[in-house]
Write a protein that holds these residues in place. Structure first.
Motif, PDB file in Angstrom:
ATOM      1  N   PHE A   7       0.824  -1.211   0.000  1.00 26.02           N
ATOM      2  CA  PHE A   7       0.000   0.000   0.000  1.00 26.02           C
ATOM      3  C   PHE A   7       0.859   1.262   0.000  1.00 26.02           C
ATOM      4  N   LYS A   8       1.985   1.251   0.732  1.00 23.11           N
ATOM      5  CA  LYS A   8       2.864   2.429   0.757  1.00 23.11           C
ATOM      6  C   LYS A   8       3.443   2.707  -0.627  1.00 23.11           C
ATOM      7  N   GLU A   9       3.841   1.633  -1.320  1.00 22.91           N
ATOM      8  CA  GLU A   9       4.379   1.812  -2.670  1.00 22.91           C
ATOM      9  C   GLU A   9       3.314   2.355  -3.625  1.00 22.91           C
ATOM     10  N   VAL A  10       2.063   1.872  -3.448  1.00 26.31           N
ATOM     11  CA  VAL A  10       0.970   2.355  -4.299  1.00 26.31           C
ATOM     12  C   VAL A  10       0.714   3.845  -4.050  1.00 26.31           C
ATOM     13  N   LYS A  11       0.773   4.260  -2.780  1.00 29.92           N
ATOM     14  CA  LYS A  11       0.566   5.683  -2.458  1.00 29.92           C
ATOM     15  C   LYS A  11       1.638   6.547  -3.111  1.00 29.92           C
ATOM     16  N   LYS A  12       2.888   6.097  -3.062  1.00 31.04           N
ATOM     17  CA  LYS A  12       3.968   6.864  -3.693  1.00 31.04           C
ATOM     18  C   LYS A  12       3.791   6.897  -5.211  1.00 31.04           C
ATOM     19  N   ALA A  13       3.381   5.746  -5.775  1.00 31.54           N
ATOM     20  CA  ALA A  13       3.163   5.690  -7.224  1.00 31.54           C
ATOM     21  C   ALA A  13       1.976   6.558  -7.625  1.00 31.54           C
ATOM     22  N   TYR A  14       0.997   6.722  -6.728  1.00 29.83           N
ATOM     23  CA  TYR A  14      -0.160   7.575  -7.011  1.00 29.83           C
ATOM     24  C   TYR A  14       0.295   9.019  -7.233  1.00 29.83           C
ATOM     25  N   VAL A  15       1.244   9.460  -6.395  1.00 33.62           N
ATOM     26  CA  VAL A  15       1.774  10.821  -6.537  1.00 33.62           C
ATOM     27  C   VAL A  15       2.478  10.967  -7.887  1.00 33.62           C
TER      28      VAL A  15
END
Length: 297
Positions: A7-15
């Protein structure tokens, strides 16, 4: 999609995905588009630089492609270039407000068509089918098989109960089921497990398909990344359409098949020119990431 632990990686990729698409104003469709791109990036281990460099050969989620085509309108500040042109190549573009060029929809005709395929149709169903036809029909097919599951809480619906867990399901006012999960049997040759539980104090059991076990029982070859003609699944998902057959000539960007997972559709396209030598999938087959879809010579 197997990204629950990332989930943390997805949040960073969202940015990063949001920046690539031009820092979109967020409403439900646009936030989903950015989210689909973020999950796609994490699933395939892609950085922003990777996505921009390989934009002409990657198979992006359908929502991202349709956004760049202009299907939900022109974003404030315009579309990101040259990223848009690399992704779309020769695909058609919608100029101006999409609704202005749409044909009128006959809601009564749609309602009649829905009633032919489904038992009960409400006015809300007609509107849902008008806006999200594929998702709506998947929902109706699912509930026809498993019944009305809105009475389950989110965790029970997504994960299922733990062994020895007790819970209540209110079917309607004054009608509540008391359920306790007891045990799971071993997987049989058909990929099913015997599930034991108490229902209002009475011991019951049913056979349930173990989809994860069925995947493990069926070995599907992986695409070798160093072999250019082997096309792998860019994400886990279900094959909902196959666009080519053995012997077809394809060029770079030709649609090959469509995968669907968690309301996100991805059109897998040809990264090179050639002839379809072998197709390794069929409609409704469930794939994991990098599972071999087809081979191009």
């Amino acid at each position: 999609m197997g990204l629950g632990t990332k989930f943390k990686e997805v949040k960073k990729a969202y940015v990063r995905g949001n920046q690539m698409l031009g820092d979109l104003i967020k409403v439900t469709p646009s936030s989903k588009i950015v989210g689909d791109l973020a999950q796609f990036m994490v699933q395939n281990g892609l950085s922003r630089a990777d996505v921009e460099a390989k934009a002409e050969e990657l198979s992006f989620p359908r929502s991202v492609v349709e956004f760049l085509q202009g299907y939900i309108g022109i974003p404030y500040g315009g579309f990101p270039e040259p990223f848009r042109s690399k992704v779309l190549k020769d695909l058609p573009r919608v100029e101006g407000r999409p609704g202005a060029s749409m044909t009128a929809l006959d809601l009564r005709k749609l309602e009649d068509e829905l009633k032919e395929r489904n038992d009960e149709i409400t006015p809300e169903d007609v509107l849902s089918a008008a806006m999200y036809p594929d998702v709506f029909q998947q929902f109706k097919d699912f509930t026809a098989t498993f019944g009305p599951l809105e009475c389950l809480n989110t965790r029970l619906f997504l994960q299922g109960p733990k062994v020895a867990e007790e819970f209540e399901v209110e079917l309607e006012r004054g009608k509540t089921l008391h359920i306790k999960a007891l045990a799971l049997g071993d997987v049989n040759r058909a990929g099913q497990r015997q599930v034991f539980f108490e229902l209002n104090g009475q011991v019951r059991s049913i056979l349930v398909k173990d989809t994860q076990a069925m995947k493990e029982m069926h070995f599907h070859p992986k695409a070798l990344k160093d072999v250019k003609g082997q096309i792998g699944a860019p994400m886990p998902g279900k094959v909902i359409d196959i666009k080519v057959k053995v012997g077809d000539k394809v060029t770079k960007g030709t649609p090959l098949c469509v995968l669907s997972a968690m309301k996100m559709e991805t059109m897998v396209t040809a990264p090179l020119e050639g002839t379809i030598a072998k197709v390794h999938v069929t409609r409704d087959m469930t794939l994991e990431g990098d599972d071999l879809i087809l081979e191009i010579e």
